[in-house]
Design a protein around this motif. Structure first.
Motif, PDB file in Angstrom:
ATOM      1  N   VAL A 103      42.374  51.000  37.431  1.00 31.90           N
ATOM      2  CA  VAL A 103      41.434  49.876  37.593  1.00 31.90           C
ATOM      3  C   VAL A 103      42.094  48.578  37.135  1.00 31.90           C
ATOM      4  O   VAL A 103      42.054  47.561  37.843  1.00 31.90           O
ATOM      5  CB  VAL A 103      40.131  50.126  36.798  1.00 31.90           C
ATOM      6  CG1 VAL A 103      39.245  48.889  36.805  1.00 31.90           C
ATOM      7  CG2 VAL A 103      39.372  51.312  37.380  1.00 31.90           C
ATOM      8  N   ALA A 104      42.734  48.618  35.963  1.00 31.14           N
ATOM      9  CA  ALA A 104      43.397  47.412  35.438  1.00 31.14           C
ATOM     10  C   ALA A 104      44.529  46.967  36.350  1.00 31.14           C
ATOM     11  O   ALA A 104      44.719  45.771  36.595  1.00 31.14           O
ATOM     12  CB  ALA A 104      43.918  47.683  34.026  1.00 31.14           C
ATOM     13  N   THR A 105      45.285  47.929  36.881  1.00 32.90           N
ATOM     14  CA  THR A 105      46.392  47.608  37.787  1.00 32.90           C
ATOM     15  C   THR A 105      45.882  46.952  39.056  1.00 32.90           C
ATOM     16  O   THR A 105      46.425  45.933  39.518  1.00 32.90           O
ATOM     17  CB  THR A 105      47.176  48.889  38.139  1.00 32.90           C
ATOM     18  OG1 THR A 105      47.689  49.471  36.939  1.00 32.90           O
ATOM     19  CG2 THR A 105      48.328  48.595  39.079  1.00 32.90           C
ATOM     20  N   LEU A 106      44.836  47.523  39.652  1.00 29.68           N
ATOM     21  CA  LEU A 106      44.264  46.958  40.879  1.00 29.68           C
ATOM     22  C   LEU A 106      43.780  45.528  40.642  1.00 29.68           C
ATOM     23  O   LEU A 106      44.009  44.635  41.469  1.00 29.68           O
ATOM     24  CB  LEU A 106      43.100  47.825  41.362  1.00 29.68           C
ATOM     25  CG  LEU A 106      43.441  49.215  41.905  1.00 29.68           C
ATOM     26  CD1 LEU A 106      42.165  50.036  42.079  1.00 29.68           C
ATOM     27  CD2 LEU A 106      44.199  49.129  43.218  1.00 29.68           C
ATOM     28  N   ALA A 107      43.102  45.316  39.523  1.00 33.32           N
ATOM     29  CA  ALA A 107      42.573  43.981  39.225  1.00 33.32           C
ATOM     30  C   ALA A 107      43.708  42.977  39.041  1.00 33.32           C
ATOM     31  O   ALA A 107      43.645  41.852  39.559  1.00 33.32           O
ATOM     32  CB  ALA A 107      41.700  44.039  37.974  1.00 33.32           C
ATOM     33  N   ALA A 108      44.760  43.392  38.321  1.00 37.29           N
ATOM     34  CA  ALA A 108      45.892  42.487  38.105  1.00 37.29           C
ATOM     35  C   ALA A 108      46.604  42.177  39.420  1.00 37.29           C
ATOM     36  O   ALA A 108      46.988  41.031  39.680  1.00 37.29           O
ATOM     37  CB  ALA A 108      46.868  43.115  37.105  1.00 37.29           C
ATOM     38  N   GLN A 109      46.763  43.198  40.271  1.00 37.62           N
ATOM     39  CA  GLN A 109      47.385  42.981  41.583  1.00 37.62           C
ATOM     40  C   GLN A 109      46.550  42.010  42.430  1.00 37.62           C
ATOM     41  O   GLN A 109      47.101  41.164  43.141  1.00 37.62           O
ATOM     42  CB  GLN A 109      47.510  44.308  42.342  1.00 37.62           C
ATOM     43  CG  GLN A 109      48.560  45.261  41.819  1.00 37.62           C
ATOM     44  CD  GLN A 109      48.485  46.612  42.543  1.00 37.62           C
ATOM     45  OE1 GLN A 109      47.506  46.919  43.231  1.00 37.62           O
ATOM     46  NE2 GLN A 109      49.517  47.420  42.379  1.00 37.62           N
ATOM     47  N   ALA A 117      33.647  58.195  34.448  1.00 42.76           N
ATOM     48  CA  ALA A 117      33.740  57.681  33.075  1.00 42.76           C
ATOM     49  C   ALA A 117      35.017  56.879  32.873  1.00 42.76           C
ATOM     50  O   ALA A 117      35.016  55.827  32.232  1.00 42.76           O
ATOM     51  CB  ALA A 117      33.680  58.838  32.083  1.00 42.76           C
ATOM     52  N   ALA A 118      36.112  57.367  33.453  1.00 43.29           N
ATOM     53  CA  ALA A 118      37.392  56.677  33.294  1.00 43.29           C
ATOM     54  C   ALA A 118      37.387  55.328  34.004  1.00 43.29           C
ATOM     55  O   ALA A 118      37.879  54.323  33.476  1.00 43.29           O
ATOM     56  CB  ALA A 118      38.529  57.551  33.825  1.00 43.29           C
ATOM     57  N   VAL A 119      36.818  55.289  35.219  1.00 40.44           N
ATOM     58  CA  VAL A 119      36.734  54.022  35.963  1.00 40.44           C
ATOM     59  C   VAL A 119      35.882  53.021  35.188  1.00 40.44           C
ATOM     60  O   VAL A 119      36.247  51.848  35.045  1.00 40.44           O
ATOM     61  CB  VAL A 119      36.171  54.268  37.379  1.00 40.44           C
ATOM     62  CG1 VAL A 119      35.832  52.949  38.071  1.00 40.44           C
ATOM     63  CG2 VAL A 119      37.166  55.075  38.209  1.00 40.44           C
TER      64      VAL A 119
END
Length: 328
Positions: free
Chosen positions: A306-312, A36-38
């Motif tokens: 998830v947001a951090t991975l995408a931004a990286q 759910a969090a992802v």
């Protein structure tokens, strides 16, 4: 942190998600809260149903179902039955992921429910079979992955583009050794439509792992991981022999490494393992961890991750696209 472009791919379009990230359906530890969090964070959260234990499904699936975000559930082909898949489909997942063994007994049931079929493959023969069955998404798993994978598989970097070429236009997710946005960017450059990420999501606030296991992942190093069958044999876990598991170090690995046949033939050794677990001398489960475990240094909330991975990934792709300023 960049918030500019979003990485739209065939995978994000198929599921209507913001980021080309799926959390691996890690048996038992990827429960409803993690999925759910992802999904809330803009990825595709996958519940790890394993062999499809009915009570576990009944407890975990309501946590993610009805949250207003796309989600899915994953099963082990060799361990699950059609009834478990039918039970999961009652909760309305957008996808069902099938791994390890023959997916064909479940395909009609998944199709009839209107869910997308995700099939994980570890070699080209499995990839061809998955495509013949009409998989909507293929996961190409390299041997760097934590937990179970092919004993005689191939590394992610050379394996993914071969599967991408074979599967086109079916989208492929890269899996194995991806734990930050740079790995995700690499997957996209290889032609994948996204990444399926396991170990990094084991070390999140929502994962169903013992605190000691989460701490071990945070402190672990890739060189300490090892792929073998010893712990499956010691645990009397009936995994098919062609799949081994990558874990962090463990006393039973040191004791039985290279002596798998002897361990398999010694019921007293397996009883001793259970006794050591019961006494608390051993953790109840091995610590599954992939070769990219060095990159895991904290226990963030999964949606934030998830947001951090995408931004990286966006930053890595932008950096790779800039002309070099150094001299040749």
């Amino acid at each position: 942190m960049m918030t500019g472009m979003t990485l739209a791919t065939a995978f994000t379009k198929l599921f209507g998600v913001r980021h080309p990230i799926a959390s691996a359906p890690m048996g038992g530890s990827a429960g409803g809260a993690l999925a759910a969090a992802v999904s809330r964070g803009g990825g595709l959260g996958l519940v790890g149903a394993g062999g499809g234990e009915r009570e576990w499904l009944a407890r975990e699936l309501p946590v993610v179902a009805g949250g207003g975000h796309p989600w899915g559930v994953g099963f082990l082909n060799w361990a699950a039955d059609v009834g478990a898949v039918e039970q999961a489909l009652e909760y309305g997942p957008e996808a069902v992921a099938l791994s390890f063994g023959d997916p064909s007994p479940f395909v009609e049931t998944i199709r009839a429910a209107g869910a997308a079929l995700i099939v994980q493959v570890t070699d080209l023969e499995e990839a061809r079979r998955a495509l013949d069955l009409g998989a909507d998404v293929i996961v190409a798993q390299g041997t760097e992955s934590g937990g179970h994978g092919a004993r005689h598989g191939r590394a992610t970097l050379p394996f993914v583009p071969v599967v991408v070429d074979l599967a086109a236009p079916v989208p492929v997710l890269a899996a194995g050794g991806i734990a930050d946005g740079r790995g995700m960017a690499a997957a996209l450059v290889l032609g994948a439509a996204g990444a399926l990420i396991g170990t990094r999501f084991q070390a999140t606030a929502e994962a169903l792992v013992e605190p000691a296991s989460a701490e071990a992942i945070v402190k672990g190093r890739g060189e300490d991981t090892e792929r073998n069958r010893v712990l499956d044999i010691a645990r009397s876990s009936p995994w098919p022999h062609q799949y081994t598991a990558r874990t962090l170090g463990h006393p039973y690995l040191d004791r039985w490494r290279g002596r798998e046949a002897e361990l398999a033939a010694d019921p007293r050794a397996r009883d001793a393992y259970q006794a050591d677990v019961a006494r608390g001398d051993l953790p109840s489960l091995p610590v599954w961890a992939g070769e990219a475990v060095d990159l895991v240094n904290d226990l963030p909330p999964a949606a934030e991750l998830v947001a951090t991975l995408a931004a990286q990934a966006e930053e890595a792709l932008a950096r790779a696209g800039r002309p070099s300023t150094g001299g040749a």
